[in-house]
Write a protein that holds these residues in place. Sequence first.
Motif, PDB file in Angstrom:
ATOM      1  N   VAL A 125      -4.212   3.469   3.147  1.00 46.13           N
ATOM      2  CA  VAL A 125      -3.902   4.900   3.259  1.00 46.13           C
ATOM      3  C   VAL A 125      -2.970   5.328   2.134  1.00 46.13           C
ATOM      4  O   VAL A 125      -3.121   6.410   1.557  1.00 46.13           O
ATOM      5  CB  VAL A 125      -3.280   5.215   4.636  1.00 46.13           C
ATOM      6  N   GLY A 126      -2.008   4.474   1.787  1.00 45.68           N
ATOM      7  CA  GLY A 126      -1.107   4.786   0.688  1.00 45.68           C
ATOM      8  C   GLY A 126      -1.841   4.947  -0.626  1.00 45.68           C
ATOM      9  O   GLY A 126      -1.526   5.838  -1.422  1.00 45.68           O
ATOM     10  N   ALA A 127      -2.849   4.100  -0.856  1.00 45.54           N
ATOM     11  CA  ALA A 127      -3.636   4.197  -2.082  1.00 45.54           C
ATOM     12  C   ALA A 127      -4.397   5.515  -2.131  1.00 45.54           C
ATOM     13  O   ALA A 127      -4.521   6.144  -3.190  1.00 45.54           O
ATOM     14  CB  ALA A 127      -4.598   3.019  -2.179  1.00 45.54           C
ATOM     15  N   ARG A 128      -4.889   5.958  -0.983  1.00 38.71           N
ATOM     16  CA  ARG A 128      -5.577   7.251  -0.934  1.00 38.71           C
ATOM     17  C   ARG A 128      -4.600   8.397  -1.159  1.00 38.71           C
ATOM     18  O   ARG A 128      -4.903   9.375  -1.835  1.00 38.71           O
ATOM     19  CB  ARG A 128      -6.263   7.425   0.429  1.00 38.71           C
ATOM     20  N   ARG A 129      -3.408   8.248  -0.613  1.00 35.37           N
ATOM     21  CA  ARG A 129      -2.414   9.327  -0.716  1.00 35.37           C
ATOM     22  C   ARG A 129      -1.922   9.492  -2.148  1.00 35.37           C
ATOM     23  O   ARG A 129      -1.740  10.610  -2.627  1.00 35.37           O
ATOM     24  CB  ARG A 129      -1.231   9.037   0.214  1.00 35.37           C
ATOM     25  N   PHE A 130      -1.713   8.396  -2.836  1.00 38.12           N
ATOM     26  CA  PHE A 130      -1.109   8.460  -4.164  1.00 38.12           C
ATOM     27  C   PHE A 130      -2.043   7.977  -5.268  1.00 38.12           C
ATOM     28  O   PHE A 130      -1.610   7.716  -6.385  1.00 38.12           O
ATOM     29  CB  PHE A 130       0.195   7.648  -4.179  1.00 38.12           C
ATOM     30  N   GLY A 131      -3.328   7.850  -4.949  1.00 45.14           N
ATOM     31  CA  GLY A 131      -4.300   7.471  -5.953  1.00 45.14           C
ATOM     32  C   GLY A 131      -4.780   8.669  -6.745  1.00 45.14           C
ATOM     33  O   GLY A 131      -4.202   9.756  -6.703  1.00 45.14           O
ATOM     34  N   GLN A 132      -5.860   8.486  -7.451  1.00 47.52           N
ATOM     35  CA  GLN A 132      -6.377   9.546  -8.308  1.00 47.52           C
ATOM     36  C   GLN A 132      -6.823  10.768  -7.510  1.00 47.52           C
ATOM     37  O   GLN A 132      -6.723  11.901  -7.972  1.00 47.52           O
ATOM     38  CB  GLN A 132      -7.550   9.017  -9.138  1.00 47.52           C
ATOM     39  N   ASP A 133      -7.314  10.526  -6.297  1.00 50.50           N
ATOM     40  CA  ASP A 133      -7.774  11.643  -5.483  1.00 50.50           C
ATOM     41  C   ASP A 133      -6.623  12.445  -4.894  1.00 50.50           C
ATOM     42  O   ASP A 133      -6.793  13.593  -4.491  1.00 50.50           O
ATOM     43  CB  ASP A 133      -8.674  11.147  -4.348  1.00 50.50           C
ATOM     44  N   VAL A 177      -4.120  -1.450   6.667  1.00 53.75           N
ATOM     45  CA  VAL A 177      -4.454  -0.029   6.574  1.00 53.75           C
ATOM     46  C   VAL A 177      -3.310   0.772   5.943  1.00 53.75           C
ATOM     47  O   VAL A 177      -3.540   1.782   5.285  1.00 53.75           O
ATOM     48  CB  VAL A 177      -4.822   0.524   7.970  1.00 53.75           C
ATOM     49  N   ILE A 178      -2.072   0.317   6.109  1.00 54.02           N
ATOM     50  CA  ILE A 178      -0.936   1.044   5.518  1.00 54.02           C
ATOM     51  C   ILE A 178      -1.128   1.195   4.011  1.00 54.02           C
ATOM     52  O   ILE A 178      -1.007   2.297   3.461  1.00 54.02           O
ATOM     53  CB  ILE A 178       0.391   0.316   5.823  1.00 54.02           C
ATOM     54  N   LYS A 179      -1.433   0.110   3.345  1.00 57.70           N
ATOM     55  CA  LYS A 179      -1.599   0.173   1.888  1.00 57.70           C
ATOM     56  C   LYS A 179      -2.884   0.905   1.508  1.00 57.70           C
ATOM     57  O   LYS A 179      -2.934   1.578   0.471  1.00 57.70           O
ATOM     58  CB  LYS A 179      -1.573  -1.229   1.298  1.00 57.70           C
TER      59      LYS A 179
END
Length: 292
Positions: free
Chosen positions: A263-271, A259-261
Amino acid sequence: MSSAPLNSQESPGFQETLSTGEVEQYDARGFVLKRSLFDREEIDLLRKAAKEDKALDDHAFGRDDGEGGSVRLSLWNHPGQGIYGAFARCNRLVSGARQLLRDEPYHYHSKMIMKDARVGGAWTWHQDYGYWYSNGVLTPNLVSAYIAVDPATKENGCLQVIEGSQHCGRIHHQLSGEQAGADMERVSAILERMKHLYVEMEPGDVLFFHSNLLHRSDRNQSEHPRWAMICCYNAKSNDPYKESHHPRYTPLEPVADEVIKEVGARRFGQDDADVAFLDPNHDASARSLERE
């Protein structure tokens, strides 16, 4: 006493973090160091989130160290759904806390220690239970997981511990600057009999340590920051008998390490989702503390 396995209904498929030998080491020494418990990608996500997080910065407050320096930290009671919560609730930490507490752990609070280059102050010798005792916590059955966000070295003020000092019991604390420090007459006597260690760490290393372990840190005299996130867990059976600025027993919902990665993808992804910090209104009580 043997460590209890995680309840499979609460956390299916979770693995224990610590070996039997590491649990025994914690019992004897008051701490156990897990190297590279988090990988580079995970710790880079935590560092990036923390150092770009205006809410974290706004949430921070300082503590005068009595030596002309100040330690800056941000503290919150509930883990939340963001990147900080993903760390605090992940199997690696929750399972380790459960093994060491021999009980169901709950999130007592987390904090980010922001010891910046050249200006980060010292922490005097203290025990965490020296503070938490006043919060209605009856026994020292609490554990902290210290996550190195930046490299921690002697030069930038790494954590120092007195090996086995948790066996000395709770020591009287008194103010030193704006920090509550342990009685130095007793600490000096303990240092004559027990080993003083500098715990140098790389990003992703985690130090689990007992709430009665004496620890301190020097000022950051280097050109390099030394940030760390500390997740503190109390045992369910050690539920405080009264209300304070930290929570009483609140069931913790563990999550898979992956889940860490996510959530990280959501935080620093396109969105660019706003999942870094917590709701400041939810944890406003943690912004200004009398003892911490």
